[in-house]
Each structure stands twice: as C-alpha cells, then as structure tokens.
Motif scaffolding. Structure first.
Motif, PDB file in Angstrom:
ATOM      1  N   PRO A 116       0.823  -1.205   0.000  1.00 60.71           N
ATOM      2  CA  PRO A 116       0.000   0.000   0.000  1.00 60.71           C
ATOM      3  C   PRO A 116       0.856   1.254   0.000  1.00 60.71           C
ATOM      4  N   ALA A 117       0.330   2.302  -0.528  1.00 60.49           N
ATOM      5  CA  ALA A 117       1.041   3.582  -0.559  1.00 60.49           C
ATOM      6  C   ALA A 117       1.324   4.038   0.862  1.00 60.49           C
ATOM      7  N   PRO A 118       2.397   4.809   1.070  1.00 64.03           N
ATOM      8  CA  PRO A 118       2.721   5.274   2.416  1.00 64.03           C
ATOM      9  C   PRO A 118       1.593   6.097   3.007  1.00 64.03           C
ATOM     10  N   THR A 119       1.338   5.873   4.268  1.00 66.70           N
ATOM     11  CA  THR A 119       0.228   6.566   4.944  1.00 66.70           C
ATOM     12  C   THR A 119       0.758   7.531   5.984  1.00 66.70           C
ATOM     13  N   PHE A 120       1.747   8.306   5.591  1.00 72.56           N
ATOM     14  CA  PHE A 120       2.330   9.271   6.513  1.00 72.56           C
ATOM     15  C   PHE A 120       1.352  10.417   6.754  1.00 72.56           C
ATOM     16  N   ASN A 121       0.951  10.581   7.995  1.00 76.01           N
ATOM     17  CA  ASN A 121      -0.028  11.600   8.364  1.00 76.01           C
ATOM     18  C   ASN A 121       0.701  12.854   8.835  1.00 76.01           C
ATOM     19  N   THR A 122       0.656  13.892   8.001  1.00 79.78           N
ATOM     20  CA  THR A 122       1.369  15.127   8.350  1.00 79.78           C
ATOM     21  C   THR A 122       0.678  15.892   9.471  1.00 79.78           C
ATOM     22  N   ASP A 123      -0.570  15.501   9.800  1.00 83.69           N
ATOM     23  CA  ASP A 123      -1.284  16.175  10.891  1.00 83.69           C
ATOM     24  C   ASP A 123      -0.854  15.671  12.259  1.00 83.69           C
ATOM     25  N   VAL A 124      -0.094  14.578  12.281  1.00 89.40           N
ATOM     26  CA  VAL A 124       0.365  14.001  13.539  1.00 89.40           C
ATOM     27  C   VAL A 124       1.820  14.376  13.765  1.00 89.40           C
ATOM     28  N   SER A 125       2.107  14.864  14.944  1.00 89.47           N
ATOM     29  CA  SER A 125       3.494  15.180  15.289  1.00 89.47           C
ATOM     30  C   SER A 125       3.781  14.666  16.694  1.00 89.47           C
ATOM     31  N   TYR A 126       5.035  14.438  16.946  1.00 84.15           N
ATOM     32  CA  TYR A 126       5.461  13.951  18.257  1.00 84.15           C
ATOM     33  C   TYR A 126       6.443  14.936  18.863  1.00 84.15           C
ATOM     34  N   THR A 127       6.389  15.036  20.162  1.00 84.99           N
ATOM     35  CA  THR A 127       7.306  15.939  20.861  1.00 84.99           C
ATOM     36  C   THR A 127       8.700  15.322  20.895  1.00 84.99           C
ATOM     37  N   GLY A 128       9.666  16.168  21.227  1.00 85.93           N
ATOM     38  CA  GLY A 128      11.041  15.665  21.358  1.00 85.93           C
ATOM     39  C   GLY A 128      11.135  14.596  22.427  1.00 85.93           C
ATOM     40  N   GLY A 129      10.367  14.756  23.513  1.00 82.36           N
ATOM     41  CA  GLY A 129      10.380  13.758  24.579  1.00 82.36           C
ATOM     42  C   GLY A 129       9.832  12.417  24.121  1.00 82.36           C
ATOM     43  N   GLN A 130       8.772  12.466  23.332  1.00 83.52           N
ATOM     44  CA  GLN A 130       8.203  11.226  22.808  1.00 83.52           C
ATOM     45  C   GLN A 130       9.162  10.526  21.860  1.00 83.52           C
ATOM     46  N   MET A 131       9.852  11.314  21.037  1.00 81.92           N
ATOM     47  CA  MET A 131      10.829  10.730  20.115  1.00 81.92           C
ATOM     48  C   MET A 131      11.990  10.112  20.887  1.00 81.92           C
ATOM     49  N   LEU A 132      12.450  10.812  21.926  1.00 81.90           N
ATOM     50  CA  LEU A 132      13.546  10.289  22.730  1.00 81.90           C
ATOM     51  C   LEU A 132      13.148   8.990  23.406  1.00 81.90           C
ATOM     52  N   ARG A 133      11.910   8.953  23.906  1.00 85.92           N
ATOM     53  CA  ARG A 133      11.427   7.746  24.566  1.00 85.92           C
ATOM     54  C   ARG A 133      11.334   6.577  23.578  1.00 85.92           C
ATOM     55  N   ALA A 134      10.835   6.842  22.383  1.00 86.32           N
ATOM     56  CA  ALA A 134      10.686   5.782  21.385  1.00 86.32           C
ATOM     57  C   ALA A 134      12.033   5.216  20.954  1.00 86.32           C
ATOM     58  N   TRP A 135      13.013   6.084  20.807  1.00 91.03           N
ATOM     59  CA  TRP A 135      14.332   5.637  20.365  1.00 91.03           C
ATOM     60  C   TRP A 135      15.208   5.148  21.517  1.00 91.03           C
ATOM     61  N   SER A 136      14.706   5.271  22.762  1.00 97.89           N
ATOM     62  CA  SER A 136      15.541   4.919  23.916  1.00 97.89           C
ATOM     63  C   SER A 136      16.067   3.487  23.888  1.00 97.89           C
ATOM     64  N   PRO A 137      15.319   2.475  23.401  1.00 92.34           N
ATOM     65  CA  PRO A 137      15.910   1.126  23.369  1.00 92.34           C
ATOM     66  C   PRO A 137      17.195   1.068  22.540  1.00 92.34           C
ATOM     67  N   PHE A 138      17.198   1.739  21.378  1.00 92.36           N
ATOM     68  CA  PHE A 138      18.370   1.687  20.506  1.00 92.36           C
ATOM     69  C   PHE A 138      19.451   2.661  20.969  1.00 92.36           C
ATOM     70  N   LEU A 139      19.046   3.726  21.650  1.00 90.48           N
ATOM     71  CA  LEU A 139      20.024   4.637  22.223  1.00 90.48           C
ATOM     72  C   LEU A 139      20.777   3.960  23.373  1.00 90.48           C
ATOM     73  N   VAL A 140      20.013   3.323  24.270  1.00 82.09           N
ATOM     74  CA  VAL A 140      20.649   2.601  25.382  1.00 82.09           C
ATOM     75  C   VAL A 140      21.468   1.424  24.843  1.00 82.09           C
ATOM     76  N   LEU A 141      20.958   0.736  23.826  1.00 79.35           N
ATOM     77  CA  LEU A 141      21.708  -0.355  23.196  1.00 79.35           C
ATOM     78  C   LEU A 141      23.050   0.136  22.678  1.00 79.35           C
ATOM     79  N   THR A 142      23.043   1.265  21.985  1.00 76.06           N
ATOM     80  CA  THR A 142      24.278   1.818  21.430  1.00 76.06           C
ATOM     81  C   THR A 142      25.268   2.143  22.540  1.00 76.06           C
ATOM     82  N   ILE A 143      24.789   2.784  23.594  1.00 74.91           N
ATOM     83  CA  ILE A 143      25.664   3.132  24.717  1.00 74.91           C
ATOM     84  C   ILE A 143      26.265   1.866  25.330  1.00 74.91           C
ATOM     85  N   MET A 144      25.444   0.845  25.514  1.00 74.37           N
ATOM     86  CA  MET A 144      25.900  -0.384  26.161  1.00 74.37           C
ATOM     87  C   MET A 144      26.934  -1.133  25.311  1.00 74.37           C
ATOM     88  N   VAL A 145      26.676  -1.269  24.012  1.00 72.48           N
ATOM     89  CA  VAL A 145      27.615  -2.047  23.199  1.00 72.48           C
ATOM     90  C   VAL A 145      28.934  -1.308  23.016  1.00 72.48           C
TER      91      VAL A 145
END
Length: 589
Positions: free
Chosen positions: A280-309
């Motif tokens: 299906p065609a991409p369904t990117f909704n430009t009306d939805v935005s996330y705060t910097g805190g939400q983005m940081l929280r979402a990426w935290s598994p890979f951020l913590v992973l990077t720090i640990m390795v």
C-alpha cells in the motif's frame, strides 16, 4: 590418547579434496536444490561430516562427538545468547507501541524503501557491526526493516549483503587483531591493506543494494543519495583504517554515512517514492506530530543499546567484567588431544564470559528500557518467554551449524580444502580471498577464519615471493563476502526476519551476490600482488617476545561508574519528559 590430524587421507590431494568438499557441497544442494529447512540441512551436513571424519580421516568417534558438542556449546553461548537478546529488545519496542513512533520518524525522513534500506541495513548495521558484531547487526536491522513493513525476505537478505562492508573491522577490529596475532604482521598494515580494498566495495555496495531491491532503473532515480551514502562511508572507512587502525572504521563510517545521508535528504528528495509491489502507498499523516520527549522515549531502546555495546567494547570494561564474571574450563577428553600436522596440540577451552558477552550488554539495555517505554517487568518477562518460543528452531540451527564447523575444522577437512588452494603457485593471490570466504562460510566468523588461515596465507605468500600482508589482508577481505551465506548468518537473519523454516529461500537470495563480490575481491588481490605494488604498506614484523601487561582494574571500574551515571541521567530525562507530556500524538494546527 593423542590423535594427529590428517590433511591428505588418500595420499592423493585431488581425491582427498573431492571427498572433503562433500559436506560443503551438500549444504549448497540441500538449501538451493532441495530447499530444506535450515536446521534439517545443518544436522544432516553434520552427520555427513562426522562420517567422513571418522571413516576417511580416522578421527576417533569420541573426539568427533566431543568436537560437535564443543561447537554446539559455542553456538548456544555466545551466539544464540546474543540473538535472543537482540530480538527480545526489538520485541519490547514493538509490544510497547514505541516502534510506531520510530516508523513515523523514518517516514518523516523518507518513506522510500530504497533509502530506508541504506540508512538502516547499510549505515546503522555497519555501526552495530563495529560495536557488537557476532550476528547482532543483522538480527537488529532485519527486525527493524520487517517492523517498518519490508518484505521479510528482502529485509533479511539486504541486511546480510549490506553486512559485507563492515565485517572486517567488526567488534572493535577483532578480526584484524586475530589475523595479526596469528601471522605476526602488525595490526596497522593489515588494517591499511584491507582499507585499500574494501572501500572499493563500499562505494558500489549502496547502489548494488538498491538495484537488488528496486532494479537498475529505479536505483538510478536515487543515485545522488546512493553516492552520498557510499562515498561518505568509503572515505571514512579508508581514512580511519589507514590512519587510526582497525578499531573504529565501522563506528566512524557508519555514523558518518547516517549523518551525511540524513543531512542530504533534508535538501533532496526522489521524484517518486518507491515501495514494494502490491504494497500500500505510504500513509504518513502530516497532521500528527510527536514531541522531542516522545521521540527520545521511542528511540531509547536503541540509544541505550548503542551506549551499552560501545561500553562493552572498551578494553578496561572487558577486563573488569572478565575478572569477576568469567568461567573457563578445558573440554574434558578434547583439550590437548588433537595434534596438528606440525605436532602442536590444539587447546580446547570454553570461555563462559557471561558478563562481558555482547548479549549481556543487550540484556542490561533491555532491563533498563522496560520502564522507560511504559512496560512492567512482568510484561517484559512474558515478552521474553514468547521470544524464546519464537527462536527455538533458529537456536537448534545455530547449535548444529557450529557443531558442524568444529567437526570439519578439528578433523582436518578444512585443512584439506585449504591445501589445494595453497598449491596454486603464481595464482595463489587470486585464490587467497577464497580461503577467507571458505573459512567464514564454515565458521560464520571472520575472526575464526583468520585464526584458521592467516599463518597459511603468510607462509604461502612468502614461498612465491608476494608480500604476505597482501594475502593475509585478502583472507580478511574475502571472508566478509562469505558472511552473507554462512549457515550461521542465514539462521540469525531468518530468526530476526520472521523466516524460520525458509532459510533455503534466504540462502538462494544471497548466494549469487556472494560469488560476484568474491570474484571482484579475487581480481583486486591479484592486481595488488603483481601490478599495484605501490599501495602495499611498508612495515616490520612483530617482535616474537610479547610483553605481558597487567590490566589496570581501576580504570574499568571508573568507566563502569561513568556508564551507570550516564544511564541514570538518560533514564531520569526520559521519565521526566514522559510525565510532562502525554504519550498520545498531538494534532498540529
């Protein structure tokens, strides 16, 4: 009882090689022609190798059984341990709902599958190879691409092929360190020689990957982005390998290419967004935005992973963790029982480094992020159990593959195959990468392949008047293109890409690309040996007298304390931002 390895059991090298090649050829036949499941092909190949080892090479049954057990044990730890933890971390991210935010972020950069593959499979995978290695990059990036909506076969296959560029410098440069220790050539000239071969592959690999995904015409449509990705990676890989040594090329080149490509995509977009057929065609909704805190929280598994390795790759931390958290023991009945052709006894010691293993670093990262992404530890335990159930067949496959590798190595079958290549005389530089390719295909590890063949590469090159650093580096470079078809790697990628039981499809997807890239490296090595001699670095051999350095444990504890403070600060920041902002997306005006 001592048993001596046999290299030419028939006293006729041609006949011996034909028999020795049977288990290898069987794997190709089982996966390509018969389309067997991975664990079935691995177990049958192991039985076949054991029969040849016992009845042709004269290996005692007891040693064959113990050799298989040793390999299977190594397959379970650290390999399966790492794969389980990598998939567990990814599953946590998905089950918590945070991966939906990551997908939104990736779509905001680009919804184009071609460019997403470059960012994740090529650049981020290279970064992970430089820090963790041993299967983690393929496991994590394949799972990410499948989560983004990639066709599972393409996701896993692309990640395997993309992993060729960084393997030589993986795990903070350990493959080259081992090649140096075995051959006696210093690390830097080997790093320099590899760094004058692989960047050529790195320049063309992004275009090659995109061509596999979308075809030649569609690849040309994103040529500017492909060039930014490939050229930035290749330049940084060349520079760091030639001037900084083998430890950091993957980390520097991976991060550098991510930054360059993301920066470029802020100013340039492809004319059309490419997706898979029937997707299906991409369904990117430009009306939805996330705060910097939400983005940081979402990426935290890979951020913590990077720090640990990264932390787990630092030598002072490794030394401290191994001093308090490692058990090693001799394999009873196998240690110092097999004697090689030179009369040296083979040490068979199992190291259970349960604290310093990369899988443990990922486990700690998972435990840290569970509360950060809104899960309870009870929910995390349930996800862990489901992850174990998800990976039961891949675990069996990996254990069988490593058992197979140890039998063919300990019996002398691998040495028979190497001997015929070493007898090619003037053409040996052309076949030198094939040895590395063969070693990685069998063992699944460029490090192991270098331990097997670096001395043979050195001695053979000397005998024909070629600088040994050319062939030793060729062993490293040839090994990287064997990684994508190693049964161990196939099993890891299949587990992460939700292709369990379809390993044959994945093998058939990657095998021709492995041979194409191997041929390119063979011709490059031949040219380096006889035509472009000016690129060979000048060096002096290592002094045979090694200085014993007593580890400074205090540095390791300081580093661990700093790591703990960093993780506490990061966790406090994420939790504070989570309390201030609701985790629901906010509608933009």
């Amino acid at each position: 009882m001592k048993w001596t390895q046999v290299i030419d059991p028939f006293q006729n090298l041609t006949l011996s090689v034909l028999v020795a090649a049977i288990p290898i050829l069987f794997i190709f036949w089982a996966l390509i022609i018969r389309k067997m499941k991975g664990y079935q092909a691995s177990l049958l190949a192991t039985v076949l190798a054991a029969v040849i080892a016992i009845f042709i090479y004269g290996m005692p049954i007891k040693l064959a059984v113990l050799s298989f057990a040793h390999g299977a044990l190594y397959g379970l730890f650290p390999i399966c341990w790492l794969v389980i933890m990598a998939v567990f971390l990814f599953n946590l991210t998905v089950k918590s709902g945070q991966f939906e935010i990551i997908k939104h972020f990736m779509a905001s950069i680009t919804s184009d599958r071609r460019l997403q593959a470059l960012l994740i499979a090529f650049s981020f995978g290279s970064f992970l190879e430089g820090t963790a290695g041993f299967g983690a990059p393929v496991a994590i990036t394949a799972a990410m691409l499948v989560g983004l909506g990639f066709n599972p076969l393409y996701a896993s296959g692309i990640c395997l092929i993309a992993n060729t560029a960084p393997v030589a410098f993986g795990s903070i440069g350990i493959p080259i360190t081992v090649a140096s220790q075995v051959s006696g050539i210093p690390e830097l000239p080997i790093s320099q020689m590899v760094g004058r071969t692989l960047p050529i592959l790195s320049v063309i690999l992004p275009f090659y990957l995109v061509t596999i995904i979308a075809g030649f015409k569609k690849a040309k449509d994103v040529l500017p982005a492909v060039m930014v990705s490939g050229l930035s990676f290749a330049f940084l890989q060349w520079f760091s390998s030639n001037y900084l040594g083998p430890s950091l090329p993957d980390v520097i080149a991976g991060l550098g290419s991510i930054i360059c490509l993301m920066g470029f995509l802020r100013f340039w977009k492809p004319k059309t967004v490419w997706r898979f057929a029937n997707e299906p065609a991409p369904t990117f909704n430009t009306d939805v935005s996330y705060t910097g805190g939400q983005m940081l929280r979402a990426w935290s598994p890979f951020l913590v992973l990077t720090i640990m390795v990264i932390a787990w790759g630092l030598q002072p931390i490794k030394e401290v963790l191994n001093s308090v958290g490692m058990i090693q023991f001799e394999i009873p009945g196998l240690h110092n029982t097999i004697q090689d052709a030179n009369g040296l006894l083979l040490a068979k010691i199992f190291k259970f480094n349960y604290l310093s293993a990369a899988g443990t670093a990922i486990l700690i990262a998972s435990l840290v992020v569970i509360p950060l992404i809104g899960l309870t530890y009870r929910e995390g335990a349930g996800i862990f159990v489901s992850t174990l159930n998800q990976l039961k067949f891949p675990v069996l496959t990996i254990a069988a593959v490593l058992g197979f590798a140890y039998i063919v190595n300990d019996s002398g079958i691998t040495l028979t195959l190497a001997a015929v290549l070493a007898n090619t005389g003037f053409l040996f530089p052309f076949f030198a990468p094939v040895l590395g390719w063969l070693g990685v295909f069998i063992t699944g590890s460029d490090t192991s392949a270098n331990a097997l063949f670096s001395k043979l590469q050195y001695a053979t090159a000397q005998s024909i008047g070629v600088d040994p650093v050319v062939t030793v580096a060729a062993n490293v470079s040839g090994g990287v293109v064997g990684k994508m078809i190693s049964p161990q790697s196939i099993a890891v990628a299949a587990a992460a890409g939700d292709l369990v039981g379809k390993e044959s499809e994945l093998f058939r997807f990657t095998v021709k690309h492995s041979f194409i890239m191997l041929t390119v490296i063979c011709f490059l090595t031949l040219a380096q040996a006889y035509v472009f001699k000016g690129i060979i670095p000048i060096y002096e051999m290592l002094n045979s007298q090694k200085t014993v350095v007593v580890p400074d444990a205090s540095r390791g504890y300081v580093y661990l304390a700093g790591l703990a403070l960093l993780l506490i600060g990061l966790a406090a920041t994420i939790l504070t931002l989570a309390k201030k902002k609701t985790q629901r997306p906010t509608l933009a005006n």
